[in-house]
Design a protein around this motif. Sequence first.
Motif, PDB file in Angstrom:
ATOM      1  N   VAL A   4       0.935  -1.311   0.132  1.00  0.00           N
ATOM      2  CA  VAL A   4       0.115   0.010   0.021  1.00  0.00           C
ATOM      3  C   VAL A   4       0.824   1.175   0.011  1.00  0.00           C
ATOM      4  O   VAL A   4       0.505   2.203  -0.637  1.00  0.00           O
ATOM      5  N   VAL A   5       1.950   1.267   0.827  1.00  0.00           N
ATOM      6  CA  VAL A   5       2.815   2.364   0.943  1.00  0.00           C
ATOM      7  C   VAL A   5       4.053   1.702   0.876  1.00  0.00           C
ATOM      8  O   VAL A   5       4.528   0.731   1.619  1.00  0.00           O
ATOM      9  N   ASN A   6       5.009   2.326   0.142  1.00  0.00           N
ATOM     10  CA  ASN A   6       6.454   1.795  -0.030  1.00  0.00           C
ATOM     11  C   ASN A   6       7.412   2.744  -0.126  1.00  0.00           C
ATOM     12  O   ASN A   6       7.886   3.117  -1.115  1.00  0.00           O
ATOM     13  N   LYS A   7       7.881   3.018   1.172  1.00  0.00           N
ATOM     14  CA  LYS A   7       9.093   4.240   1.126  1.00  0.00           C
ATOM     15  C   LYS A   7      10.397   3.715   1.588  1.00  0.00           C
ATOM     16  O   LYS A   7      10.402   2.434   1.615  1.00  0.00           O
ATOM     17  N   GLU A   8      11.356   4.564   1.619  1.00  0.00           N
ATOM     18  CA  GLU A   8      12.557   4.136   1.775  1.00  0.00           C
ATOM     19  C   GLU A   8      12.803   3.454   3.044  1.00  0.00           C
ATOM     20  O   GLU A   8      13.407   2.356   3.030  1.00  0.00           O
ATOM     21  N   ARG A   9      12.431   3.666   4.157  1.00  0.00           N
ATOM     22  CA  ARG A   9      12.588   2.947   5.491  1.00  0.00           C
ATOM     23  C   ARG A   9      11.312   2.318   6.035  1.00  0.00           C
ATOM     24  O   ARG A   9      11.372   1.725   7.193  1.00  0.00           O
ATOM     25  N   HIS A  10      10.026   2.295   5.433  1.00  0.00           N
ATOM     26  CA  HIS A  10       9.011   1.659   6.024  1.00  0.00           C
ATOM     27  C   HIS A  10       8.068   1.349   4.541  1.00  0.00           C
ATOM     28  O   HIS A  10       8.118   1.959   3.518  1.00  0.00           O
ATOM     29  N   ARG A  11       7.287   0.326   4.833  1.00  0.00           N
ATOM     30  CA  ARG A  11       6.313  -0.227   4.142  1.00  0.00           C
ATOM     31  C   ARG A  11       4.976  -0.610   4.794  1.00  0.00           C
ATOM     32  O   ARG A  11       5.088  -1.211   5.931  1.00  0.00           O
ATOM     33  N   ILE A  12       3.740  -0.547   4.332  1.00  0.00           N
ATOM     34  CA  ILE A  12       2.403  -0.721   4.415  1.00  0.00           C
ATOM     35  C   ILE A  12       2.049  -1.903   3.630  1.00  0.00           C
ATOM     36  O   ILE A  12       1.892  -1.521   2.400  1.00  0.00           O
ATOM     37  N   TYR A  13       1.478  -2.913   3.986  1.00  0.00           N
ATOM     38  CA  TYR A  13       1.041  -3.935   3.156  1.00  0.00           C
ATOM     39  C   TYR A  13      -0.346  -4.514   3.517  1.00  0.00           C
ATOM     40  O   TYR A  13      -0.545  -4.658   4.545  1.00  0.00           O
ATOM     41  N   ALA A  14      -0.876  -5.278   2.618  1.00  0.00           N
ATOM     42  CA  ALA A  14      -2.362  -5.687   2.924  1.00  0.00           C
ATOM     43  C   ALA A  14      -2.284  -7.002   1.709  1.00  0.00           C
ATOM     44  O   ALA A  14      -1.759  -7.093   0.803  1.00  0.00           O
ATOM     45  N   GLY A  15      -3.064  -8.027   2.013  1.00  0.00           N
ATOM     46  CA  GLY A  15      -3.421  -9.037   1.178  1.00  0.00           C
ATOM     47  C   GLY A  15      -4.632  -9.620   1.658  1.00  0.00           C
ATOM     48  O   GLY A  15      -5.444  -9.279   2.338  1.00  0.00           O
ATOM     49  N   ILE A  27      -8.371 -15.151   5.394  1.00  0.00           N
ATOM     50  CA  ILE A  27      -7.582 -14.255   6.192  1.00  0.00           C
ATOM     51  C   ILE A  27      -7.258 -13.195   5.575  1.00  0.00           C
ATOM     52  O   ILE A  27      -7.182 -13.171   4.198  1.00  0.00           O
ATOM     53  N   VAL A  28      -6.984 -11.773   6.140  1.00  0.00           N
ATOM     54  CA  VAL A  28      -6.686 -10.615   5.487  1.00  0.00           C
ATOM     55  C   VAL A  28      -5.577  -9.728   6.267  1.00  0.00           C
ATOM     56  O   VAL A  28      -5.754  -9.203   7.149  1.00  0.00           O
ATOM     57  N   PRO A  29      -4.476 -10.203   5.863  1.00  0.00           N
ATOM     58  CA  PRO A  29      -3.239  -9.766   6.778  1.00  0.00           C
ATOM     59  C   PRO A  29      -2.952  -8.187   6.205  1.00  0.00           C
ATOM     60  O   PRO A  29      -3.038  -7.706   5.234  1.00  0.00           O
ATOM     61  N   VAL A  30      -2.646  -7.540   7.353  1.00  0.00           N
ATOM     62  CA  VAL A  30      -2.189  -5.971   7.139  1.00  0.00           C
ATOM     63  C   VAL A  30      -1.151  -5.751   8.016  1.00  0.00           C
ATOM     64  O   VAL A  30      -1.258  -6.333   9.253  1.00  0.00           O
ATOM     65  N   GLY A  31      -0.090  -5.002   7.740  1.00  0.00           N
ATOM     66  CA  GLY A  31       0.982  -4.968   8.468  1.00  0.00           C
ATOM     67  C   GLY A  31       2.046  -3.646   7.942  1.00  0.00           C
ATOM     68  O   GLY A  31       1.595  -3.282   7.048  1.00  0.00           O
ATOM     69  N   ILE A  32       3.214  -3.462   8.787  1.00  0.00           N
ATOM     70  CA  ILE A  32       3.761  -2.487   8.719  1.00  0.00           C
ATOM     71  C   ILE A  32       5.268  -3.223   8.860  1.00  0.00           C
ATOM     72  O   ILE A  32       5.372  -3.684   9.819  1.00  0.00           O
ATOM     73  N   GLN A  33       6.207  -2.738   7.978  1.00  0.00           N
ATOM     74  CA  GLN A  33       7.646  -3.244   8.147  1.00  0.00           C
ATOM     75  C   GLN A  33       8.371  -1.825   8.245  1.00  0.00           C
ATOM     76  O   GLN A  33       8.236  -0.898   7.237  1.00  0.00           O
ATOM     77  N   PHE A  34       9.399  -1.645   9.111  1.00  0.00           N
ATOM     78  CA  PHE A  34      10.021  -0.213   9.261  1.00  0.00           C
ATOM     79  C   PHE A  34      11.316  -0.509   9.664  1.00  0.00           C
ATOM     80  O   PHE A  34      11.583  -1.739  10.457  1.00  0.00           O
ATOM     81  N   ASP A  41      20.552  -0.650   7.708  1.00  0.00           N
ATOM     82  CA  ASP A  41      19.481  -0.979   6.781  1.00  0.00           C
ATOM     83  C   ASP A  41      19.039  -2.496   6.696  1.00  0.00           C
ATOM     84  O   ASP A  41      18.096  -2.641   6.016  1.00  0.00           O
ATOM     85  N   ARG A  42      19.784  -3.286   6.994  1.00  0.00           N
ATOM     86  CA  ARG A  42      19.474  -4.681   6.892  1.00  0.00           C
ATOM     87  C   ARG A  42      18.733  -5.257   8.126  1.00  0.00           C
ATOM     88  O   ARG A  42      17.966  -6.284   8.175  1.00  0.00           O
ATOM     89  N   PHE A  43      18.350  -4.342   9.117  1.00  0.00           N
ATOM     90  CA  PHE A  43      17.680  -4.737  10.284  1.00  0.00           C
ATOM     91  C   PHE A  43      16.220  -3.833  10.252  1.00  0.00           C
ATOM     92  O   PHE A  43      16.026  -2.754  10.101  1.00  0.00           O
ATOM     93  N   SER A  44      15.095  -4.639  10.409  1.00  0.00           N
ATOM     94  CA  SER A  44      13.847  -4.121  10.285  1.00  0.00           C
ATOM     95  C   SER A  44      13.052  -4.742  11.410  1.00  0.00           C
ATOM     96  O   SER A  44      13.348  -6.015  11.778  1.00  0.00           O
ATOM     97  N   LEU A  45      11.795  -4.171  11.943  1.00  0.00           N
ATOM     98  CA  LEU A  45      11.068  -4.636  12.667  1.00  0.00           C
ATOM     99  C   LEU A  45       9.439  -4.579  11.911  1.00  0.00           C
ATOM    100  O   LEU A  45       9.322  -3.848  11.054  1.00  0.00           O
ATOM    101  N   SER A  46       8.876  -5.613  12.184  1.00  0.00           N
ATOM    102  CA  SER A  46       7.426  -5.558  11.267  1.00  0.00           C
ATOM    103  C   SER A  46       6.182  -6.042  12.474  1.00  0.00           C
ATOM    104  O   SER A  46       6.711  -6.607  13.574  1.00  0.00           O
ATOM    105  N   ILE A  47       4.996  -5.378  12.235  1.00  0.00           N
ATOM    106  CA  ILE A  47       3.873  -5.921  12.958  1.00  0.00           C
ATOM    107  C   ILE A  47       2.834  -6.132  11.979  1.00  0.00           C
ATOM    108  O   ILE A  47       2.561  -5.521  11.040  1.00  0.00           O
TER     109      ILE A  47
END
Length: 75
Positions: A4-15, A27-34, A41-47
């Motif tokens: 849904v959003v794909n920026k340099e340091r974060h992205r929001i996705y749905a499916g 199932i309808v997954p919705v999440g954010i990874q940042f 830049d190789r380290f990220s968190l996701s919810i």
Amino acid sequence: LYNVVNKERHRIYAGIGGAIEYYEGIIVPVGIQFEPIKELDRFSLSIEVMPILSIDDSGFKRPGIQNSWSIRYAF
């Protein structure tokens, strides 16, 4: 998954998908990874949150919700 959003340091996705284990249904997954630390830049968190709509012969039953969080390091 759709970004849904794909920026340099974060992205929001749905499916949308299906489950055939304990919860059977849609199932309808919705999440954010940042990336919380710019220098790592190789380290990220996701919810992620996944609403589950269970279906049987009589219609919808046992709606539920799953969530997860993760720490990721890409090699």
